[in-house]
Design a protein around this motif. Structure first.
Motif, mmCIF file in Angstrom:
data_model
loop_
_atom_site.group_PDB
_atom_site.id
_atom_site.type_symbol
_atom_site.label_atom_id
_atom_site.label_comp_id
_atom_site.label_asym_id
_atom_site.label_seq_id
_atom_site.Cartn_x
_atom_site.Cartn_y
_atom_site.Cartn_z
ATOM 1 N N ALA A 612 0.196 17.672 6.460
ATOM 2 C CA ALA A 612 1.071 16.921 7.357
ATOM 3 C C ALA A 612 2.202 16.328 6.531
ATOM 4 O O ALA A 612 1.980 15.852 5.402
ATOM 5 C CB ALA A 612 0.298 15.818 8.059
ATOM 6 N N VAL A 613 3.410 16.355 7.089
ATOM 7 C CA VAL A 613 4.595 15.877 6.383
ATOM 8 C C VAL A 613 5.264 14.801 7.230
ATOM 9 O O VAL A 613 5.435 14.967 8.441
ATOM 10 C CB VAL A 613 5.583 17.031 6.121
ATOM 11 C CG1 VAL A 613 6.803 16.527 5.364
ATOM 12 C CG2 VAL A 613 4.903 18.162 5.353
ATOM 13 N N TYR A 614 5.627 13.700 6.580
ATOM 14 C CA TYR A 614 6.357 12.635 7.268
ATOM 15 C C TYR A 614 7.627 12.337 6.481
ATOM 16 O O TYR A 614 7.568 11.900 5.328
ATOM 17 C CB TYR A 614 5.511 11.377 7.384
ATOM 18 C CG TYR A 614 6.273 10.194 7.970
ATOM 19 C CD1 TYR A 614 6.915 10.303 9.204
ATOM 20 C CD2 TYR A 614 6.350 8.986 7.282
ATOM 21 C CE1 TYR A 614 7.618 9.227 9.745
ATOM 22 C CE2 TYR A 614 7.042 7.909 7.818
ATOM 23 C CZ TYR A 614 7.682 8.045 9.042
ATOM 24 O OH TYR A 614 8.382 6.984 9.572
ATOM 25 N N LYS A 615 8.757 12.592 7.107
ATOM 26 C CA LYS A 615 10.043 12.286 6.500
ATOM 27 C C LYS A 615 10.484 10.933 7.009
ATOM 28 O O LYS A 615 11.064 10.800 8.093
ATOM 29 C CB LYS A 615 11.067 13.368 6.836
ATOM 30 C CG LYS A 615 12.351 13.245 6.038
ATOM 31 C CD LYS A 615 13.249 14.455 6.210
ATOM 32 C CE LYS A 615 14.482 14.333 5.317
ATOM 33 N NZ LYS A 615 15.376 15.500 5.425
ATOM 34 N N ALA A 616 10.212 9.901 6.214
ATOM 35 C CA ALA A 616 10.466 8.531 6.651
ATOM 36 C C ALA A 616 11.959 8.255 6.770
ATOM 37 O O ALA A 616 12.403 7.593 7.724
ATOM 38 C CB ALA A 616 9.823 7.548 5.673
ATOM 39 N N THR A 617 12.732 8.736 5.786
ATOM 40 C CA THR A 617 14.192 8.603 5.795
ATOM 41 C C THR A 617 14.784 9.896 5.252
ATOM 42 O O THR A 617 14.055 10.844 4.925
ATOM 43 C CB THR A 617 14.651 7.418 4.918
ATOM 44 O OG1 THR A 617 14.382 7.725 3.537
ATOM 45 C CG2 THR A 617 13.933 6.132 5.302
#
Length: 655
Positions: A612-617
């Motif tokens: 899972a990938v989360y691009k916060a900014t």
């Protein structure tokens, strides 16, 4: 189209791209991602697939198979059935395969500072020089495009019990100021163990659970600086220093491999190069000079305590090898022809030492030296917007300069020899429309036997043979590429005949083994690649079928080459900065040779990875996932299983 227009467009693309284009060698003078001859894997794809090493990345390309020399704790690859020593390996166009035996441990090379990996199978540019019989792998570094840019990455890996097994970190910082650029990179990996699959029941040499003797540490620093003129001409200086050490895990079963008490205290590589290209109105001149040093040490202890060297078979040894060379390339456009002339020079030196088990004193036991020259000429003739005819030829000549060996057995067989070969190739490219390409090609490639092929006694079990002749491969290939909206496809079919293949056979006068040119092999296969990509969904994969047949002796098999291999992946954008990625690998029909010399087929396996990938900014990305989701028991080399289920997490900051 005039050449100066092409040069300006290439210079512009070099400024906009983050790839060190001076390190590339192309069959066609076009962006390599558009070429029907080469395939490329970008840094974005490498990161997407979470490939920490070059070996991991290459295993996902069709026709390339990961292999292991478990008794050396060394990871290799094969291209369409050609093992690693028949494949030319380059970093930014510099040949880096080990001078003595041609081996290259792909697992020692981490991917954090790589912009892309270019691969040629069969047909490749003659500008690379000699010994590209089985194909080419060219690892291209990054180049900055902004006033200040960089990436910092930190990660960790947990075994299936949740214990920390590996730490990884990297930093890349670059700057582009007007005409000048500079790039600095560092990458580090520290593995204290890995855990085997729970499907492994254990043995006398290796209990279930954590893999014995599985520590490894690798770190590398690199620096590059360059100057780009207004006309796109460029000059660059680069340096890299890589250091590593690794332990040798024991064989889990003496039927497969003998248990060895080995250790590798250091595995170090250092390179420096200067390269440049001068552009003219309808031509260019490109040149490179390099020095590449490789040092490693091997300890063989007398028992499993890995502390003493009292046994007769125990030893300490080291290799100090280096290559120094240069390449020059001139390309010119003349009406509908684009001609390229190239010249390569490479000096290879191997020094082998015995280290005293008591005093540590070093004694030179082997000193072999070769030099190789290669001259090439290529032409691309454009008949029309739809048709191109390509032709090329190279002349390669390898001369043995020095043989020194303190082992006096068979010294009368170690004469200095010179070997040479002509390598012609031709291709036809047809583009029926802007979305399709059809390519037919034939190429003649030669392998000049390595120092180890010619001189090694294999610890007293073999007789050297300085009279070995070249191996010769003739590649025939037909390929088709098609772009249909969001779907791109490629289909390759090939046949290769290898003659005078080097095989180890009984030397009648002594009863020992000896390398001789006695083999003929046929390689045939099919590769299918499909990719679908939209703004929110990406999916694709490849299937490769490879059949290698020994025409001389069907009882001798080609090992580490799966008959069937599949790689498939999918990534979906879930919104709000979240995405999910998963892939699977399937491998079937691989021969392995076990301790008694017989062959067995390795078990078929399928593995799954998920993250899972989360691009916060725009600058911060976090990802977490699992490799080998089902905890499959996997062996690329029987007796040397790889890790079972692993959990990982990474944090990436880009600026």
């Amino acid at each position: 189209m005039q050449k100066h227009v092409l040069l300006l467009s290439l210079a512009a693309s070099a400024v906009l791209a983050d790839t060190f284009t001076l390190g590339q060698v192309n069959v066609l003078n076009t962006p390599i991602e558009e070429s029907p001859f080469e395939q490329t894997m970008t840094a974005q794809t490498i990161a997407q697939q979470n490939s920490e090493s070059v070996a991991d990345a290459l295993d996902n390309i069709s026709g390339i198979s990961l292999g292991m020399m478990g008794a050396r704790n060394e990871t290799t690859v094969s291209i369409r059935g050609f093992e690693a020593r028949r494949v030319g390996v380059f970093i930014d166009g510099i040949p880096v395969y080990v001078p003595y035996d041609g081996n290259f441990d792909y697992d020692r090379f981490l991917t954090a500072d790589i912009a892309q990996i270019d691969v040629a199978k069969g047909y490749s540019s003659v500008a690379y020089g000699a010994n590209t019989m089985g194909g080419v792998v060219n690892i291209i570094s990054k180049k900055p495009t902004k006033a200040l840019e960089g990436e910092v990455k930190a990660g960790m890996v947990l075994d299936s019990d949740g214990d920390l097994s590996r730490r990884v970190a990297s930093i890349n910082i670059g700057t582009r100021q007007d005409h000048i650029y500079a790039q600095l990179g560092a990458v580090y990996s520290d593995q204290n163990h890995y855990r085997l699959s729970d499907d492994y029941a254990g043995s006398a040499s290796q209990p279930a659970g954590k893999r014995l003797r599985s520590e490894a540490e690798d770190y590398k620093v690199s620096f590059k600086t360059g100057y780009i003129a207004d006309d796109g001409s460029e000059i660059a200086l680069g340096y890299s220093n890589q250091n590593g050490q690794k332990q040798q895990p024991p064989s889990t079963n003496p039927v497969y491999n003998t248990v060895r008490y080995w250790d590798w205290p250091y595995w170090d590589k250092e390179s420096i190069f200067v390269t440049g290209q001068k552009n003219f109105s309808n031509s260019y001149l490109k040149a490179m000079a390099y020095y590449d040093k490789f040092e490693n040490s091997l300890y063989n202890y007398n028992n499993a305590n890995f502390q003493t060297f009292t046994g007769g078979s125990s030893f300490k040894s080291k290799y100090d090898d280096y290559s120094a060379g240069a390449r020059m390339e001139y390309g010119v456009e003349l009406d509908n022809n684009f001609l390229t002339a190239s010249a390569n020079y490479k000096k290879d030196v191997h020094d082998g030492y015995d280290i005293s088990k008591t005093t540590g004193a070093e004694t030179l036991t082997e000193n072999y030296e070769d030099h190789t020259v290669s001259f090439g000429l290529e032409d691309v003739y454009t008949l029309s917007s739809q048709w191109q005819i390509l032709g090329g030829i190279s002349y390669d000549r390898r001369t043995a300069d020095k043989i020194y060996d303190t082992n006096t057995a068979y010294l009368d067989m170690l004469a200095l020899k010179t070997q040479s070969a002509f390598n012609p190739e031709a291709a036809l490219v047809y583009s029926p429309d802007s979305t399709s390409k059809i390519r037919a090609s034939v190429s003649h490639k030669t392998y000049l036997p390595s120092m180890k092929d010619r001189y090694s006694r294999r610890l007293g079990t073999s007789v050297p043979n300085a009279e070995l002749e070249n191996e010769i491969a003739t590649h025939y290939e037909l390929s088709y590429q098609k772009q249909l909206g969001s779907v791109s496809t490629r289909l390759n079919g090939y046949f290769t005949r290898v003659e005078d293949a080097i095989q180890s056979v009984t030397h009648a006068p002594t009863g020992l083994l000896q390398n001789q040119n006695v083999g003929t092999f046929d390689h045939r296969g099919v590769e299918l690649e499909v990719q679908y990509k939209t703004d929110t969904l990406e999916a694709g994969g490849n299937y490769a079928y490879i059949n290698v047949k020994n025409k001389t002796d069907e009882s001798v098999k080609r090992t580490d080459v799966p008959k069937h291999q599949i790689f498939a992946y999918v990534q979906s954008d879930l919104g709000a900065g979240f995405s999910i990625y998963g892939d699977m690998k399937f491998r079937k029909g691989t021969y392995d040779q076990i301790q008694n010399g017989s062959y067995v087929i390795s078990p078929t396996f399928t593995t799954f990875d998920l993250k899972a990938v989360y691009k916060a900014t725009d600058t911060i990305t976090a990802e977490a996932g699992v490799k080998n989701l089902t905890d499959k028991f996997v062996q690329y080399d029987l007796g040397f299983p790889v890790a079972g289920r692993e959990f990982f997490a990474n944090l990436i900051y880009k600026f």
